[in-house]
Design a protein around this motif. Structure first.
Motif, mmCIF file in Angstrom:
data_model
loop_
_atom_site.group_PDB
_atom_site.id
_atom_site.type_symbol
_atom_site.label_atom_id
_atom_site.label_comp_id
_atom_site.label_asym_id
_atom_site.label_seq_id
_atom_site.Cartn_x
_atom_site.Cartn_y
_atom_site.Cartn_z
ATOM 1 N N ARG A 211 14.788 11.131 -6.742
ATOM 2 C CA ARG A 211 14.972 11.408 -7.942
ATOM 3 C C ARG A 211 14.553 13.083 -8.257
ATOM 4 N NH1 ARG A 211 13.186 6.158 -10.950
ATOM 5 N NH2 ARG A 211 15.235 5.023 -11.008
ATOM 6 N N ARG A 212 13.446 13.239 -7.688
ATOM 7 C CA ARG A 212 13.014 14.632 -7.961
ATOM 8 C C ARG A 212 13.682 15.692 -7.056
ATOM 9 N NH1 ARG A 212 7.937 12.653 -6.723
ATOM 10 N NH2 ARG A 212 8.098 13.078 -4.744
ATOM 11 N N ALA A 213 14.364 15.244 -5.988
ATOM 12 C CA ALA A 213 15.099 16.222 -5.392
ATOM 13 C C ALA A 213 16.570 16.270 -6.218
ATOM 14 C CB ALA A 213 15.410 15.847 -3.979
ATOM 15 N N GLY B 121 4.998 -5.418 1.259
ATOM 16 C CA GLY B 121 4.280 -4.371 0.393
ATOM 17 C C GLY B 121 4.616 -3.013 0.891
ATOM 18 N N SER B 122 4.604 -3.025 2.150
ATOM 19 C CA SER B 122 4.780 -1.503 2.920
ATOM 20 C C SER B 122 6.288 -1.145 2.523
ATOM 21 C CB SER B 122 4.601 -1.837 4.309
ATOM 22 O OG SER B 122 5.149 -0.468 5.041
ATOM 23 N N TYR B 123 7.192 -2.064 2.499
ATOM 24 C CA TYR B 123 8.574 -1.991 2.341
ATOM 25 C C TYR B 123 8.826 -1.593 0.902
ATOM 26 C CZ TYR B 123 13.441 -2.491 1.010
ATOM 27 O OH TYR B 123 14.570 -2.590 0.424
ATOM 28 N N PHE C 264 9.945 2.639 -3.420
ATOM 29 C CA PHE C 264 9.576 3.425 -4.435
ATOM 30 C C PHE C 264 9.181 4.940 -4.218
ATOM 31 C CE2 PHE C 264 9.058 -1.057 -6.292
ATOM 32 C CZ PHE C 264 9.780 -0.876 -7.347
ATOM 33 N N THR C 265 8.703 5.030 -3.140
ATOM 34 C CA THR C 265 8.448 6.623 -2.598
ATOM 35 C C THR C 265 9.564 7.353 -2.597
ATOM 36 O OG1 THR C 265 6.185 5.954 -1.768
ATOM 37 C CG2 THR C 265 7.073 7.881 -1.018
ATOM 38 N N GLU C 266 10.382 6.870 -1.586
ATOM 39 C CA GLU C 266 11.781 7.380 -1.350
ATOM 40 C C GLU C 266 12.563 7.472 -2.704
ATOM 41 O OE1 GLU C 266 13.013 9.050 1.285
ATOM 42 O OE2 GLU C 266 10.729 8.782 2.100
ATOM 43 N N ARG C 267 12.499 6.493 -3.199
ATOM 44 C CA ARG C 267 13.450 6.570 -4.696
ATOM 45 C C ARG C 267 12.973 7.665 -5.400
ATOM 46 N NH1 ARG C 267 14.877 1.350 -8.231
ATOM 47 N NH2 ARG C 267 16.186 2.719 -9.996
#
Length: 181
Positions: free
Chosen positions: A33-35, A19-21, A26-29
């Motif tokens: 995408r935002r950057a 779950g942590s992974y 998804f947070t990093e992805r």
């Protein structure tokens, strides 16, 4: 302690790790995408701005040559012998910047940019001495103003700039109209 006694704790650790992974992935992805979107927004802004400034410089040279040929509402005449070389250089710079617009622009903004530079080319026909009608010069100016307004409306939409567009730069401006009183 037997394995079956430790199994619930082990399953909890594995589920927590997975779950942590997944959450970190998804947070990093999402952050990536935002950057990336921000980088492309900045690149599109710079490209549109540079193209507009380059085209305006080309237009200014054509206007000045037109003033030397006697067309109205333009100051700072530039003799055609000197100005045509400058106009050719300005067109080369515009054509170079155009390639960047084609790469990063959306279809509507590219179409509006094309209409704007084609309207400038039409005015250049007068500056080059290929057309001589003063009424046509004024119509060509009006077409440039409309095309410029359309370009900025499309570019602002593509960049996500909200709010009303800037006031039109319609030509000729009210203060340039002859006083008929």
């Amino acid at each position: 302690m037997a394995l079956e006694d430790q199994l619930p704790a082990l399953v909890g650790v594995v589920v927590g790790a997975v779950g942590s992974y997944v959450a970190a992935h998804f947070t990093e992805r999402s952050r990536w995408r935002r950057a990336r979107a921000e980088r492309w927004d900045e690149k599109r802004f710079h490209t549109y701005m540079t193209y507009a400034n380059t085209l305006k410089a080309q237009l200014r040279v054509a206007q000045r040559i037109g003033a030397a040929r006697g067309f109205q509402n333009v100051a700072d005449p530039l003799e055609p012998d000197e100005g045509l070389a400058l106009l050719a250089d300005a067109e080369s710079r515009r054509a170079s910047e155009w390639e960047a617009v084609l790469l990063v622009g959306d279809a509507e903004t590219i179409g509006a940019a094309r209409a704007w530079h084609e309207a400038v080319w039409n005015l250049e026909l007068y500056a080059r001495g290929m057309r001589e009608d003063p009424a046509g010069w004024s119509r060509a100016y009006g077409q440039i103003s409309q095309a410029r307004d359309a370009f900025y409306a499309c570019a602002r939409r593509d960049l996500g700039i909200t709010g009303p567009p800037p006031p039109s730069g319609r030509w000729p401006r009210p203060w340039q109209q002859p006083d008929l009183s």
